[in-house]
Design an enzyme around this catalytic site. Structure first.
Site, short mmCIF file in Angstrom:
data_model
loop_
_atom_site.label_atom_id
_atom_site.label_comp_id
_atom_site.label_asym_id
_atom_site.label_seq_id
_atom_site.Cartn_x
_atom_site.Cartn_y
_atom_site.Cartn_z
N LYS A 177 0.83 -1.21 0.00
CA LYS A 177 0.00 0.00 0.00
C LYS A 177 0.87 1.27 0.00
O LYS A 177 0.64 2.19 -0.79
CB LYS A 177 -0.91 0.02 1.24
CG LYS A 177 -1.69 1.30 1.36
CD LYS A 177 -2.28 1.53 2.72
CE LYS A 177 -1.31 1.93 3.77
NZ LYS A 177 -1.50 3.20 4.44
N ASN A 178 1.86 1.31 0.87
CA ASN A 178 2.62 2.55 0.99
C ASN A 178 3.50 2.82 -0.22
O ASN A 178 3.79 3.98 -0.54
CB ASN A 178 3.44 2.55 2.29
CG ASN A 178 2.54 2.76 3.50
OD1 ASN A 178 1.37 3.12 3.36
ND2 ASN A 178 3.08 2.51 4.69
N ARG B 116 -3.40 10.04 4.54
CA ARG B 116 -2.12 10.65 4.80
C ARG B 116 -1.39 11.00 3.50
O ARG B 116 -0.81 12.06 3.35
CB ARG B 116 -1.31 9.61 5.60
CG ARG B 116 0.04 10.05 6.02
CD ARG B 116 -0.06 10.92 7.24
NE ARG B 116 1.19 11.57 7.49
CZ ARG B 116 1.29 12.77 8.03
NH1 ARG B 116 0.22 13.43 8.37
NH2 ARG B 116 2.46 13.31 8.23
N CYS C 23 -4.29 8.33 9.94
CA CYS C 23 -4.48 7.79 11.29
C CYS C 23 -3.95 8.76 12.34
O CYS C 23 -2.90 9.38 12.15
CB CYS C 23 -3.72 6.46 11.42
SG CYS C 23 -4.54 5.12 10.58
N ARG D 153 2.29 14.03 13.59
CA ARG D 153 2.63 13.85 12.18
C ARG D 153 2.81 15.17 11.41
O ARG D 153 2.09 15.45 10.44
CB ARG D 153 1.59 12.96 11.50
CG ARG D 153 1.35 11.67 12.24
CD ARG D 153 0.46 10.71 11.52
NE ARG D 153 1.20 9.95 10.52
CZ ARG D 153 0.68 8.91 9.86
NH1 ARG D 153 -0.54 8.54 10.07
NH2 ARG D 153 1.41 8.26 8.99
N GLN E 55 9.47 18.66 7.40
CA GLN E 55 10.65 18.23 6.61
C GLN E 55 10.33 18.22 5.12
O GLN E 55 11.20 18.50 4.30
CB GLN E 55 11.12 16.84 7.07
CG GLN E 55 11.57 16.79 8.51
CD GLN E 55 12.70 17.77 8.80
OE1 GLN E 55 13.73 17.78 8.13
NE2 GLN E 55 12.49 18.63 9.79
N ASP F 51 4.67 0.16 12.08
CA ASP F 51 3.38 -0.35 11.59
C ASP F 51 3.14 -1.81 12.00
O ASP F 51 2.06 -2.34 11.75
CB ASP F 51 3.29 -0.23 10.06
CG ASP F 51 3.01 1.21 9.62
OD1 ASP F 51 2.90 2.08 10.49
OD2 ASP F 51 2.91 1.45 8.40
N ILE G 164 8.63 6.02 17.09
CA ILE G 164 8.32 6.81 15.89
C ILE G 164 7.11 7.73 16.09
O ILE G 164 7.15 8.91 15.79
CB ILE G 164 8.06 5.90 14.66
CG1 ILE G 164 9.16 4.84 14.50
CG2 ILE G 164 7.89 6.73 13.39
CD1 ILE G 164 10.49 5.33 14.02
N ARG H 267 -8.55 0.50 4.90
CA ARG H 267 -7.66 1.44 4.23
C ARG H 267 -6.39 0.74 3.74
O ARG H 267 -5.77 1.18 2.79
CB ARG H 267 -7.25 2.55 5.21
CG ARG H 267 -8.35 3.56 5.46
CD ARG H 267 -7.85 4.66 6.37
NE ARG H 267 -6.49 4.98 6.00
CZ ARG H 267 -5.62 5.60 6.77
NH1 ARG H 267 -5.96 5.98 7.97
NH2 ARG H 267 -4.39 5.84 6.36
C1 UD1 Z 1 4.89 6.46 6.63
C2 UD1 Z 1 3.86 5.38 6.42
C3 UD1 Z 1 3.34 4.90 7.75
C4 UD1 Z 1 4.49 4.49 8.65
C5 UD1 Z 1 5.55 5.57 8.74
C6 UD1 Z 1 6.79 5.13 9.47
C7 UD1 Z 1 2.88 5.97 4.29
C8 UD1 Z 1 1.70 6.52 3.57
N1 UD1 Z 1 2.78 5.94 5.63
O1 UD1 Z 1 4.22 7.53 7.27
O2 UD1 Z 1 2.48 3.80 7.50
O3 UD1 Z 1 3.98 4.28 9.95
O4 UD1 Z 1 5.96 5.96 7.42
O5 UD1 Z 1 7.34 4.01 8.87
O6 UD1 Z 1 3.87 5.55 3.70
N2 UD1 Z 1 8.18 13.69 10.96
C9 UD1 Z 1 8.47 15.00 11.25
N3 UD1 Z 1 8.41 15.91 10.24
C10 UD1 Z 1 8.10 15.57 8.96
C11 UD1 Z 1 7.81 14.22 8.67
C12 UD1 Z 1 7.86 13.30 9.70
O7 UD1 Z 1 8.77 15.35 12.39
O8 UD1 Z 1 8.07 16.45 8.09
C13 UD1 Z 1 8.26 12.67 12.03
C14 UD1 Z 1 6.91 11.99 12.31
O9 UD1 Z 1 6.13 12.71 13.21
C15 UD1 Z 1 7.37 10.66 12.86
C16 UD1 Z 1 8.65 10.38 12.08
O10 UD1 Z 1 9.09 11.62 11.57
O11 UD1 Z 1 7.69 10.78 14.22
C17 UD1 Z 1 8.48 9.39 10.94
O12 UD1 Z 1 7.40 9.80 10.12
P1 UD1 Z 1 7.33 9.45 8.57
O13 UD1 Z 1 8.36 8.43 8.24
O14 UD1 Z 1 7.33 10.72 7.81
O15 UD1 Z 1 5.92 8.80 8.46
P2 UD1 Z 1 4.89 8.97 7.30
O16 UD1 Z 1 5.60 9.19 6.01
O17 UD1 Z 1 3.82 9.91 7.71
#
Ligand code: UD1
Length: 430
Positions: free
Chosen positions: A22-23, A93, A117, A122, A126, A305, A327, A397
């Site tokens: 999915k991702n 997301r 979720c 989130r 970045q 996950d 995370i 989802r």
């Molecule tokens: C993706 C996955 C999700 C998975 C997660 C971690 C998708 C659609 N979703 O979510 O299923 O749980 O990776 O493997 O692929 N963060 C910041 N600033 C940012 C971006 C992230 O501080 O701009 C933090 C987040 O709050 C979190 C960490 O970085 O603590 C990792 O998040 P991230 O890897 O970005 O998760 P997602 O891409 O949202």
């Protein structure tokens, strides 16, 4: 009132074929609008998140044909809008991937801030930092991200946190920026590599995906491609945990065992038998499984996950386990539901102390989010008696035909949408 109803107690056994990731699909679908040529995506999971993104791509003006459930052909030549509609995207997301894709190709994107979720705050700082470094003007107005550039220019970007979303998003935008972009401290998840491979198959020049540094030499145009998505690491891991939780014997097929290493290692530590083949893994649960400790980390660490599913397995293991979630800050919401089924778990901040119990008992519970919802299904399948789970839209989802695949392994589970159907299930199962 769509819900799952199940009667626990059957050890799950047999083979299950894992769907496309999915991702990875979400990144790849978004990236498919970056060319005017036809893009054919195969091994697409048929889940509500990917379908919502496909709808959004249609609304932008792209032509979308679905020759079968698992294949989509996209042609974005006639895209007439760079604004993504609100309703399409609020619930998910990965709407944010349309920012990188639209900005890369059209130098302009207007996309509502992502939902998804509620497992933590989130932020997307970045992502925004990366787009700005590439020369885009980015602002957030009335709940939407507005990103515009005259030209995107290569940059050297260091991510302050390892983020899957930011890595993929910046990589997409940089694919069509002028010059060589270097992104440091990137995420190394299999789906990051899959999106990079997909973009390269469209003529992008991306190196280093799967390591800490990605280098992208911008190209002027991308061309069409036919691409098959990798298997879903998390769906596979969920079924592997199902073998542990129900003391079953499950072979997950169509997987890449290398992607499953953290999960395989932890299941072995608990005492499960895990046998790897070229494209499948067999997991045999044991009557007595042991406690262990684990901490979620970016890949190749243990995936966040998979945290709820593994915690459910530990809730039925001997001894005390310590689970650390590093995370997302809000990923233990399901523990309250699991406790109602008889689990003994104390949560303190980002740590859960799991005291294994002999058995769980069925209850009426609610899925708090996608992966936790799946984990609670596993708990219900091991529990004594009936369990009903509400809010299963979360589970749908990310899991294709979850209840059907579980039934194929011998589970007594059904998706019902009325009390009458639930009653019928009880009568039938006895
Ligand atoms: C993706 C996955 C999700 C998975 C997660 C971690 C998708 C659609 N979703 O979510 O299923 O749980 O990776 O493997 O692929 N963060 C910041 N600033 C940012 C971006 C992230 O501080 O701009 C933090 C987040 O709050 C979190 C960490 O970085 O603590 C990792 O998040 P991230 O890897 O970005 O998760 P997602 O891409 O949202």
């Amino acid at each position: 009132m769509e819900q799952y109803i199940m009667k626990g107690g059957n050890p799950l056994a047999g083979e299950v074929v894992i769907s496309g990731a999915k991702n990875a699909a979400l990144g790849i679908l978004a990236a498919s609008i970056m060319t005017d040529d036809d893009v054919v995506i195969e091994n697409l999971p048929d889940v509500s998140d990917t379908n919502a993104l496909i709808d959004a791509i249609c609304h932008l003006g792209a032509s979308v044909v679905r020759p079968d459930r698992h294949t989509v052909k996209i042609n974005a030549k006639n895209i007439h809008a760079i604004t993504v509609e609100d309703e399409d995207m609020r619930k998910m997301r990965a709407s944010y991937y349309l920012i990188g894709a639209l900005l890369g190709k059209y130098k302009s994107a207007e996309v509502p801030l992502p939902g998804g979720c509620t497992i933590g705050s989130r932020p997307i700082d970045q992502h925004i930092k990366g787009f700005r470094a590439l020369g885009a003007d980015v602002s957030i107005v009335r709940g939407a991200v507005f990103a515009h550039a005259i030209d995107l220019v290569a940059s050297h970007i260091y991510l302050d946190v390892v983020s899957v979303g930011a890595t993929i998003n910046i990589m997409m935008a940089a694919t069509m920026a002028e010059g060589e972009t270097i992104i440091e401290n990137v995420a190394k998840e299999p789906h990051v590599v899959d999106v990079a491979n997909f973009l390269n198959s469209m003529g992008a020049n991306i190196r280093g995906a799967g390591t800490d540094v990605i280098r992208i030499r911008g190209v002027r145009r991308l061309h069409g491609t036919t691409y098959s998505i990798i298997p879903d690491q998390i769906e596979a891991g969920t079924f592997m945990c199902a073998a542990a939780v129900t003391r079953g014997d499950i072979t997950v097929k169509n997987v890449i065992p290398k992607h499953m290493e953290a999960i395989s290692a932890k299941l072995r530590e608990m005492g499960c038998e895990v046998v790897e083949f070229d494209e499948e893994i067999r997991v045999v649960g044991k009557p007595k499984q042991r406690h262990m400790n684990f901490k979620t980390l970016p890949y190749p660490g243990f995936p966040t996950d998979m945290q709820p599913q593994m915690t459910v397995a530990l809730s039925l293991a001997e001894g005390t386990s310590v689970v650390t979630e590093s995370i997302f800050e809000n990923r233990f919401k399901y523990v309250a539901e699991l406790s109602r089924m008889g689990a003994n778990i104390q949560v303190e901040g980002s740590v859960a102390i799991v005291d294994g119990v002999e058995k769980l008992t069925g209850a009426q519970i609610e899925a708090p989010d996608l992966r936790a919802g799946a984990a609670l299904v596993l708990a219900g399948l091991a529990a004594e008696g009936y369990t009903t789970i509400d809010e299963i839209g979360f589970v749908e989802r990310g899991y294709e035909n979850f209840e059907g695949k579980l039934r194929g392994l011998g589970a007594n589970i059904e998706r019902v949408d009325s009390e009458k159907e639930a009653k019928k299930f009880r009568l039938r199962v006895g």
